[in-house]
Design a protein around this motif. Structure first.
Motif, PDB file in Angstrom:
ATOM      1  N   GLU A  72       0.868  -1.177   0.000  1.00 35.72           N
ATOM      2  CA  GLU A  72       0.000   0.000   0.000  1.00 35.72           C
ATOM      3  C   GLU A  72       0.907   1.231   0.000  1.00 35.72           C
ATOM      4  N   PRO A  73       1.075   1.880  -1.153  1.00 39.60           N
ATOM      5  CA  PRO A  73       2.024   2.996  -1.246  1.00 39.60           C
ATOM      6  C   PRO A  73       1.555   4.268  -0.547  1.00 39.60           C
ATOM      7  N   GLU A  74       0.251   4.420  -0.328  1.00 39.75           N
ATOM      8  CA  GLU A  74      -0.246   5.624   0.342  1.00 39.75           C
ATOM      9  C   GLU A  74       0.178   5.589   1.809  1.00 39.75           C
ATOM     10  N   PRO A  75       0.993   6.563   2.253  1.00 37.65           N
ATOM     11  CA  PRO A  75       1.482   6.520   3.632  1.00 37.65           C
ATOM     12  C   PRO A  75       0.355   6.642   4.640  1.00 37.65           C
ATOM     13  N   GLY A  76       0.490   5.925   5.744  1.00 33.35           N
ATOM     14  CA  GLY A  76      -0.475   6.043   6.825  1.00 33.35           C
ATOM     15  C   GLY A  76      -1.065   4.707   7.219  1.00 33.35           C
ATOM     16  N   ILE A  77      -1.180   4.496   8.530  1.00 38.21           N
ATOM     17  CA  ILE A  77      -1.672   3.225   9.035  1.00 38.21           C
ATOM     18  C   ILE A  77      -3.115   2.970   8.601  1.00 38.21           C
ATOM     19  N   GLY A 188      -2.701   8.776  14.739  1.00 40.87           N
ATOM     20  CA  GLY A 188      -3.126   7.548  15.389  1.00 40.87           C
ATOM     21  C   GLY A 188      -4.579   7.662  15.827  1.00 40.87           C
ATOM     22  N   GLY A 189      -5.192   6.509  16.083  1.00 44.89           N
ATOM     23  CA  GLY A 189      -6.558   6.513  16.575  1.00 44.89           C
ATOM     24  C   GLY A 189      -7.601   6.080  15.567  1.00 44.89           C
ATOM     25  N   SER A 190      -7.201   5.707  14.353  1.00 44.45           N
ATOM     26  CA  SER A 190      -8.209   5.277  13.376  1.00 44.45           C
ATOM     27  C   SER A 190      -8.882   3.987  13.827  1.00 44.45           C
ATOM     28  N   ASP A 191      -8.167   3.171  14.612  1.00 42.77           N
ATOM     29  CA  ASP A 191      -8.780   1.948  15.125  1.00 42.77           C
ATOM     30  C   ASP A 191      -9.806   2.256  16.215  1.00 42.77           C
ATOM     31  N   GLU A 302       1.969  12.038  15.762  1.00 44.90           N
ATOM     32  CA  GLU A 302       3.010  11.099  16.169  1.00 44.90           C
ATOM     33  C   GLU A 302       3.535  10.274  15.016  1.00 44.90           C
ATOM     34  N   TYR A 303       2.696   9.997  14.020  1.00 48.30           N
ATOM     35  CA  TYR A 303       3.084   9.100  12.938  1.00 48.30           C
ATOM     36  C   TYR A 303       3.330   9.836  11.621  1.00 48.30           C
TER      37      TYR A 303
END
Length: 307
Positions: A72-77, A188-191, A302-303
């Motif tokens: 997945e080339p789009e950065p980000g968790i 962070g926090g998408s979960d 943070e990320y």
């Protein structure tokens, strides 16, 4: 295939295990090795590499488990987690999320999937046991900063993280088949956001204390500045999730202020008694500070990746 608890329809025992990774090849290999000792032939595994250069390819494609490998080339968790969700098929009873810096116990897969079937929970969160390095600072061990709270099996939770969590297909579809919000990728926090919405759609989130995974703490995180930022960030995430989902803000802010007052008193007592920093009291100061700051739009990225 088997009857569900109500006997109303047939359910599959197949589950998807979704792993997002970013430049942790040694940790990822350890996780896959532990999964090889835990899963059976009802588990499908996908590893989503969030490094466009494909740094995890050699580890994944050379592993005996033969997981599906995606870049997945789009950065980000959030983007990596969403790529994993594209493999969540209709014949999967649930999707299990585990982090790339963790390792699972031999009975982990059987335990978490069985508990989901028998409890009827829409989401099952298992414990994450933190393993500190031998040279961890004494104040870190004494204060208990990296040991997560361990609830009793069956405890209901308001939301969950993707570090050891099973989401049933039924609960996911009832919530509208949500995806992870990219607005949370750098903070962070998408979960927490996704599982908060799943619970509000009617799912129960239950804790299963027997489905254990473990994790290391990298040396870069064994510091007071990192901890301080993480606690504040966690509070900010909770505030953002509250606002996004339209939850009442005044009770949320009032509770944060009350917790903050208690925390300040506890920190003062710890100082007077020479105890030093303690996780319980420090959390009660910094997390409410983050909640209040989050209500006013403050963010901790943070990320965020340079460039």
């Amino acid at each position: 295939m088997e009857l569900d608890r109500a006997g109303a329809r047939m359910t599959s025992r197949r589950h998807l295990i979704a792993i997002a990774t970013y430049r942790r090849p040694d940790d990822l290999r350890r996780l896959l090795d532990s999964l090889a000792e835990s899963v059976d032939d009802t588990a499908d595994i996908v590893v989503v590499d969030n490094d466009a250069a494909g740094s995890a390819r050699q580890v994944v494609e050379g592993h005996p488990l033969a997981p599906v490998y995606e870049i997945e080339p789009e950065p980000g968790i959030a983007s990596a987690r969403n790529r994993g969700l594209t493999h969540f098929r209709t014949d999967h009873a649930g999707v299990v999320f585990v982090d790339d810096d963790e390792w699972v116990e031999p009975d982990w897969y059987a335990t978490i999937t069985r508990y989901a079937r028998e409890s009827g929970a829409g989401v099952v969160q298992g414990p994450v046991v933190t393993v500190l390095p031998e040279d961890a600072p004494a104040w870190v061990r004494r204060g208990g900063f990296y040991q997560r709270r361990l609830d009793q099996t069956g405890a209901e939770l308001p939301s969950a993280a993707t570090n050891n969590t099973l989401l049933t297909r039924e609960a996911w579809e009832r919530a509208g088949s949500p995806t992870f919000d990219p607005e949370f990728s750098s903070t962070g926090g998408s979960d927490w956001d996704l599982f908060w919405g799943v619970r509000k759609a009617g799912a129960r989130i239950l804790f299963c204390g027997e489905a254990v995974v473990s994790e290391d703490v990298p040396a870069s995180r064994l510091s007071w500045p990192w901890l301080r930022q993480r606690f504040v960030r966690n509070g900010i995430v909770e505030a953002r999730v509250q606002r996004k989902h339209g939850d009442p803000i005044i009770p949320f802010a009032a509770k944060a202020l009350a917790t903050l007052a208690i925390g300040v008193a506890q920190v003062a007592l710890d100082s007077a008694l020479g105890r030093g920093r303690r996780s319980r009291s420090v959390r009660r100061v910094l997390i409410p500070v983050g909640k209040l700051a989050g209500l006013f739009g403050y963010r901790v990225h943070e990320y965020r990746r340079e460039g």
